[in-house]
Each structure stands twice: as C-alpha cells, then as structure tokens.
Design a protein around this motif. Sequence first.
Motif, PDB file in Angstrom:
ATOM      1  N   ALA A   1      20.007   1.261  -5.447  1.00 57.07           N
ATOM      2  CA  ALA A   1      19.503  -0.071  -5.104  1.00 57.07           C
ATOM      3  C   ALA A   1      19.467  -0.198  -3.580  1.00 57.07           C
ATOM      4  CB  ALA A   1      20.408  -1.150  -5.698  1.00 57.07           C
ATOM      5  N   ILE A   2      18.340  -0.721  -3.064  1.00 55.04           N
ATOM      6  CA  ILE A   2      18.156  -0.804  -1.610  1.00 55.04           C
ATOM      7  C   ILE A   2      17.959  -2.267  -1.232  1.00 55.04           C
ATOM      8  CG2 ILE A   2      16.748  -0.038   0.342  1.00 55.04           C
ATOM      9  CD1 ILE A   2      15.814   2.318  -1.463  1.00 55.04           C
ATOM     10  N   PRO A   3      18.816  -2.821  -0.367  1.00 54.20           N
ATOM     11  CA  PRO A   3      18.690  -4.247  -0.020  1.00 54.20           C
ATOM     12  C   PRO A   3      17.551  -4.516   0.948  1.00 54.20           C
ATOM     13  CG  PRO A   3      20.484  -3.240   1.205  1.00 54.20           C
ATOM     14  CD  PRO A   3      19.996  -2.189   0.258  1.00 54.20           C
ATOM     15  N   GLU A   4      17.071  -5.727   0.951  1.00 58.88           N
ATOM     16  CA  GLU A   4      16.020  -6.141   1.897  1.00 58.88           C
ATOM     17  C   GLU A   4      16.518  -5.908   3.323  1.00 58.88           C
ATOM     18  OE1 GLU A   4      13.695 -10.238   3.284  1.00 58.88           O
ATOM     19  OE2 GLU A   4      14.742 -10.177   1.345  1.00 58.88           O
ATOM     20  N   GLY A   5      15.635  -5.394   4.178  1.00 57.65           N
ATOM     21  CA  GLY A   5      15.952  -5.162   5.572  1.00 57.65           C
ATOM     22  C   GLY A   5      16.584  -3.817   5.854  1.00 57.65           C
ATOM     23  N   ALA A   6      16.912  -3.039   4.797  1.00 56.62           N
ATOM     24  CA  ALA A   6      17.536  -1.726   5.011  1.00 56.62           C
ATOM     25  C   ALA A   6      16.529  -0.757   5.627  1.00 56.62           C
ATOM     26  CB  ALA A   6      18.066  -1.180   3.688  1.00 56.62           C
ATOM     27  N   ILE A   7      17.048   0.184   6.374  1.00 54.67           N
ATOM     28  CA  ILE A   7      16.226   1.280   6.921  1.00 54.67           C
ATOM     29  C   ILE A   7      16.374   2.470   5.987  1.00 54.67           C
ATOM     30  CG2 ILE A   7      15.822   2.794   8.886  1.00 54.67           C
ATOM     31  CD1 ILE A   7      15.236  -0.175   9.410  1.00 54.67           C
ATOM     32  N   LEU A   8      15.257   2.966   5.506  1.00 54.58           N
ATOM     33  CA  LEU A   8      15.289   4.028   4.491  1.00 54.58           C
ATOM     34  C   LEU A   8      15.851   5.331   5.056  1.00 54.58           C
ATOM     35  CD1 LEU A   8      11.831   3.493   2.724  1.00 54.58           C
ATOM     36  CD2 LEU A   8      14.106   2.964   1.805  1.00 54.58           C
ATOM     37  N   THR A   9      16.700   5.946   4.247  1.00 56.10           N
ATOM     38  CA  THR A   9      17.195   7.292   4.544  1.00 56.10           C
ATOM     39  C   THR A   9      16.814   8.198   3.381  1.00 56.10           C
ATOM     40  OG1 THR A   9      19.343   6.975   3.473  1.00 56.10           O
ATOM     41  CG2 THR A   9      19.151   6.304   5.801  1.00 56.10           C
ATOM     42  N   LEU A  10      16.886   9.483   3.611  1.00 55.52           N
ATOM     43  CA  LEU A  10      16.509  10.431   2.559  1.00 55.52           C
ATOM     44  C   LEU A  10      17.438  10.314   1.360  1.00 55.52           C
ATOM     45  CD1 LEU A  10      14.421  12.638   2.010  1.00 55.52           C
ATOM     46  CD2 LEU A  10      16.042  14.313   2.917  1.00 55.52           C
ATOM     47  N   GLU A  11      18.694   9.939   1.625  1.00 54.58           N
ATOM     48  CA  GLU A  11      19.674   9.821   0.545  1.00 54.58           C
ATOM     49  C   GLU A  11      19.354   8.669  -0.408  1.00 54.58           C
ATOM     50  OE1 GLU A  11      20.989  12.351   3.537  1.00 54.58           O
ATOM     51  OE2 GLU A  11      20.418  10.232   3.763  1.00 54.58           O
ATOM     52  N   MET A  12      18.527   7.721   0.048  1.00 52.66           N
ATOM     53  CA  MET A  12      18.161   6.577  -0.799  1.00 52.66           C
ATOM     54  C   MET A  12      16.989   6.895  -1.736  1.00 52.66           C
ATOM     55  SD  MET A  12      18.110   3.527   2.016  1.00 52.66           S
ATOM     56  CE  MET A  12      19.545   3.033   2.976  1.00 52.66           C
ATOM     57  N   LEU A  13      16.365   8.041  -1.526  1.00 48.22           N
ATOM     58  CA  LEU A  13      15.087   8.305  -2.193  1.00 48.22           C
ATOM     59  C   LEU A  13      15.144   9.552  -3.077  1.00 48.22           C
ATOM     60  CD1 LEU A  13      12.822   7.764   0.952  1.00 48.22           C
ATOM     61  CD2 LEU A  13      13.395   6.063  -0.814  1.00 48.22           C
ATOM     62  N   THR A  14      14.320   9.552  -4.121  1.00 49.43           N
ATOM     63  CA  THR A  14      14.149  10.739  -4.957  1.00 49.43           C
ATOM     64  C   THR A  14      12.702  10.758  -5.462  1.00 49.43           C
ATOM     65  OG1 THR A  14      15.089  12.036  -6.777  1.00 49.43           O
ATOM     66  CG2 THR A  14      14.836   9.644  -7.142  1.00 49.43           C
ATOM     67  N   VAL A  15      12.359  11.750  -6.258  1.00 47.30           N
ATOM     68  CA  VAL A  15      10.987  11.903  -6.751  1.00 47.30           C
ATOM     69  C   VAL A  15      11.000  11.976  -8.274  1.00 47.30           C
ATOM     70  CG1 VAL A  15       8.973  13.419  -6.816  1.00 47.30           C
ATOM     71  CG2 VAL A  15      10.196  13.060  -4.649  1.00 47.30           C
ATOM     72  N   LYS A  16      10.182  11.123  -8.901  1.00 44.81           N
ATOM     73  CA  LYS A  16      10.066  11.103 -10.366  1.00 44.81           C
ATOM     74  C   LYS A  16       8.632  10.733 -10.753  1.00 44.81           C
ATOM     75  CE  LYS A  16      14.822   9.601 -11.410  1.00 44.81           C
ATOM     76  NZ  LYS A  16      15.625   8.596 -12.155  1.00 44.81           N
ATOM     77  N   VAL A  17       8.332  10.957 -12.023  1.00 39.63           N
ATOM     78  CA  VAL A  17       7.112  10.377 -12.566  1.00 39.63           C
ATOM     79  C   VAL A  17       7.368   8.879 -12.658  1.00 39.63           C
ATOM     80  CG1 VAL A  17       5.536  10.237 -14.527  1.00 39.63           C
ATOM     81  CG2 VAL A  17       6.513  12.446 -13.849  1.00 39.63           C
ATOM     82  N   GLY A  18       6.633   8.084 -11.905  1.00 34.43           N
ATOM     83  CA  GLY A  18       6.927   6.661 -11.789  1.00 34.43           C
ATOM     84  C   GLY A  18       5.839   5.771 -12.350  1.00 34.43           C
ATOM     85  N   GLU A  19       6.245   4.606 -12.756  1.00 33.67           N
ATOM     86  CA  GLU A  19       5.313   3.567 -13.212  1.00 33.67           C
ATOM     87  C   GLU A  19       5.710   2.262 -12.535  1.00 33.67           C
ATOM     88  OE1 GLU A  19       2.158   1.898 -14.800  1.00 33.67           O
ATOM     89  OE2 GLU A  19       2.628   4.002 -15.161  1.00 33.67           O
ATOM     90  N   PRO A  20       4.859   1.654 -11.725  1.00 30.91           N
ATOM     91  CA  PRO A  20       3.517   2.142 -11.352  1.00 30.91           C
ATOM     92  C   PRO A  20       3.632   3.305 -10.374  1.00 30.91           C
ATOM     93  CG  PRO A  20       4.086   0.255 -10.028  1.00 30.91           C
ATOM     94  CD  PRO A  20       5.227   0.425 -11.000  1.00 30.91           C
ATOM     95  N   LYS A  21       2.502   3.857 -10.026  1.00 30.07           N
ATOM     96  CA  LYS A  21       2.513   4.921  -9.041  1.00 30.07           C
ATOM     97  C   LYS A  21       2.771   4.339  -7.661  1.00 30.07           C
ATOM     98  CE  LYS A  21       0.192   8.705 -11.174  1.00 30.07           C
ATOM     99  NZ  LYS A  21       1.483   9.346 -11.425  1.00 30.07           N
ATOM    100  N   GLY A  22       3.445   5.155  -6.838  1.00 36.42           N
ATOM    101  CA  GLY A  22       3.721   4.727  -5.482  1.00 36.42           C
ATOM    102  C   GLY A  22       3.388   5.820  -4.498  1.00 36.42           C
ATOM    103  N   PHE A  23       4.240   5.936  -3.476  1.00 36.35           N
ATOM    104  CA  PHE A  23       3.986   6.988  -2.487  1.00 36.35           C
ATOM    105  C   PHE A  23       4.105   8.366  -3.138  1.00 36.35           C
ATOM    106  CE2 PHE A  23       5.165   3.454   0.283  1.00 36.35           C
ATOM    107  CZ  PHE A  23       4.203   3.565   1.288  1.00 36.35           C
ATOM    108  N   PRO A  24       3.190   9.283  -2.843  1.00 32.96           N
ATOM    109  CA  PRO A  24       3.275  10.629  -3.411  1.00 32.96           C
ATOM    110  C   PRO A  24       4.462  11.384  -2.811  1.00 32.96           C
ATOM    111  CG  PRO A  24       1.540  10.540  -1.773  1.00 32.96           C
ATOM    112  CD  PRO A  24       2.020   9.132  -1.947  1.00 32.96           C
ATOM    113  N   PRO A  25       4.952  12.414  -3.496  1.00 29.91           N
ATOM    114  CA  PRO A  25       6.132  13.145  -3.032  1.00 29.91           C
ATOM    115  C   PRO A  25       6.026  13.649  -1.598  1.00 29.91           C
ATOM    116  CG  PRO A  25       5.608  13.798  -5.269  1.00 29.91           C
ATOM    117  CD  PRO A  25       4.483  12.916  -4.803  1.00 29.91           C
ATOM    118  N   GLU A  26       4.818  14.058  -1.177  1.00 32.05           N
ATOM    119  CA  GLU A  26       4.688  14.607   0.172  1.00 32.05           C
ATOM    120  C   GLU A  26       4.899  13.562   1.269  1.00 32.05           C
ATOM    121  OE1 GLU A  26       0.291  14.103  -1.238  1.00 32.05           O
ATOM    122  OE2 GLU A  26       2.250  14.583  -2.138  1.00 32.05           O
ATOM    123  N   SER A  27       4.993  12.274   0.866  1.00 35.41           N
ATOM    124  CA  SER A  27       5.213  11.197   1.844  1.00 35.41           C
ATOM    125  C   SER A  27       6.684  10.864   2.041  1.00 35.41           C
ATOM    126  CB  SER A  27       4.467   9.929   1.402  1.00 35.41           C
ATOM    127  OG  SER A  27       3.075  10.136   1.375  1.00 35.41           O
TER     128      SER A  27
END
Length: 359
Positions: free
Chosen positions: A300-326
Amino acid sequence: MAREFELCPGRRVGGDHPCFIIAEIGQNHQGDMDIAKRMIRMVKDCGADCAKFQKSELEHKFNKKALERPYTSKHSWGKTYGEHKRHLEFSHDQYRELKKYAEEIGIFFTASGMDEMAVEFLHELDVPFFKVGSGDTNNFPYLEKTAKKGRPMVISSGMQSMKTMHQVYDIVKPINPNFCFLQCTSAYPLQPEDVNLRVISAYQLAFPDIPIGYSGHETGIAISVAAVAMGAKVLERHVTLDKTWKGSDHQASLEPNELVELVKAIRTVEKAMGSPIKQLLPCEMACNEKLGKSVVAKVAIPEGAILTLEMLTVKVGEPKGFPPESIFDLVGRKVIRSIEEDETITDLVVENHAKKVKC
C-alpha cells in the motif's frame, strides 16, 4: 540488397522476389520422350518455376576414348559409356518438341549446355537462360563464349574453390551482368556434413551485386528450405518419378510428393521472413491484452509518497497500467493519491509520469 535481374520473361530473381525453383529433370527421363513429358507436367503441377534438362553434343563433351570406355555399372544403358550416353541423349528435334510442350502447359524450359556446341544449340532453341553445370564452371573459354550470347546465366559451383569463383566472376561480369552463383557440392547423394550452407553467406559477402542460390543433391527437403531461409534466390533440385529407377541421379532426386512439400515449405518460409522491424504487431494485440503485464503496487502506497523500486512489482493487471519496461522510470515519481496493495499503477496516480524525451 543483392542485385536483381530478369531470369525468364516476366520473372525476376534477387532482391525481394520469390525464390526461383528449378526442377532438374536432367537425364532422369530414361531416354523416353513420354516420361520426359510426364516429368515436365509433374514439375509444373508441383509448383516449380522451371523444368530443366541436360544437353550434350557427345563428341564435343567427351573424347573418343572416354566414349569407348566400357561401362558395366548397374545404371548403364549400354556396353560403353558412349552407348549409355547416346541412349539418354535427346535429339535437337526432340528438344524442340519438349520446349513446345513446356510452353503449352505454362512452365519455363531450359537445359544445361554441357559443351560449347550444346550451348550453340540451346541459344538457337531460344531458352530463357543458360545453366552452367559445375563441370564447366572452371572452363573459362566456355564461360566467355556463353556469356557473350547475352542470355542470363545460372552458374553452379560444385568442385570449385573460392579463388576460382572470383575468376569466374571477373570473366563473366564485364560481358554479361545478368548471372548468379549457386552453392553446390558435387556428390550424389550428398551427405549433410558436406553441404556447407555457410558458403551461401560467404558468396553474399564476396559478390554482393549478384543473387546467390543453391543447387542441392541431398535427400529430403530440410536443407534446401534452410538455404532459402539463408537468402538463396535460385534453388535447383533433381527430380524423378521413382527413386528406384535405373540411373545414378534418381537416389538424390525428389519424388513428386517431396517436390510439392519443398515448394510449399519454401513459400511458407518466404512469408515468414517478413520484416526486420521488431514491433508489437496487430496479430499480437489479443495476447497482449490478455496476458501483457503491468506495474502494480507491491505494498500500500500513501498519497504524496515518492515511489521506490521496493514499492513496485510486475503482474498481469486489471486495468492495464504502465508496462514493465517503465518500472525504472517510475522510481522517484510522486504519488498524487493513495494506492492500494496489488493495485495497477496508472498515469492517473503518478505525478509527472511522462518519460523524458531525449533531444
């Protein structure tokens, strides 16, 4: 791109044109005109572009002692080699009849001129191109005289060295620019380890301004299909109605069902070669929509947070979002609303999401 030229009326070779398929009937007709016509019809029905024979004026191809040499092979049609060859050799009138038949059913017709006088006859016969068999490729006076006739030439290279092929090029090119080389190994049948398809690539580098092809004597079709995939623009294969017939060439020849499969496979490979541009294709959209992955929130990421790699992963998502290469581009971006764990990261929740454009 290799230079292209018109090999037969309305049929160009080289460049992006389809591979020109020569069905080498040779002397597999057993000296029988009816069989010869059946074979012309067969190669037409199988989808080949050209039916090819071998024409010799025997006293000009062989010396007297060669013709008188005893010939006791199981493939012999006579007691001497001369008797054997005469049985298999069609007359000028028979060649005229065969050419007329080929024209009537709509397939190109030519022959290898196995000596200078045979070339003279084929020129008179008005064949669309001359085939130079491997045995005459280092016959430089023959090459020069043949080139001067002005017809396109297909030159096999069995038994030759690269040095010789450079000499052949230097002889023919100034006289007649419309010719191509075929990689060839003169063995019947040819074993895979002696094919040396890489010579096709070597010829393409050494002679970039002429088309390169392949003349095969192997069994089966796989090697010939591979030659086309490597860029062979002319392909020649021996054909027969029955591999068990008497004659040394039948075993290394394709029967009708094999020729059909070869032509079909070549045309499929040509389609498959496609474009060198790698991109998402329309035919891939359904799979991409179903299984294409997106960047999602690992936590869970709170409003105003600065994204780090540890906050993110890659999955088949619904809806679609940023592609893995992003995913690396998202690191350091500010979140403008809270994001639930496992939620897709879209441009609606990230500030300044657009990639920087390099100028």
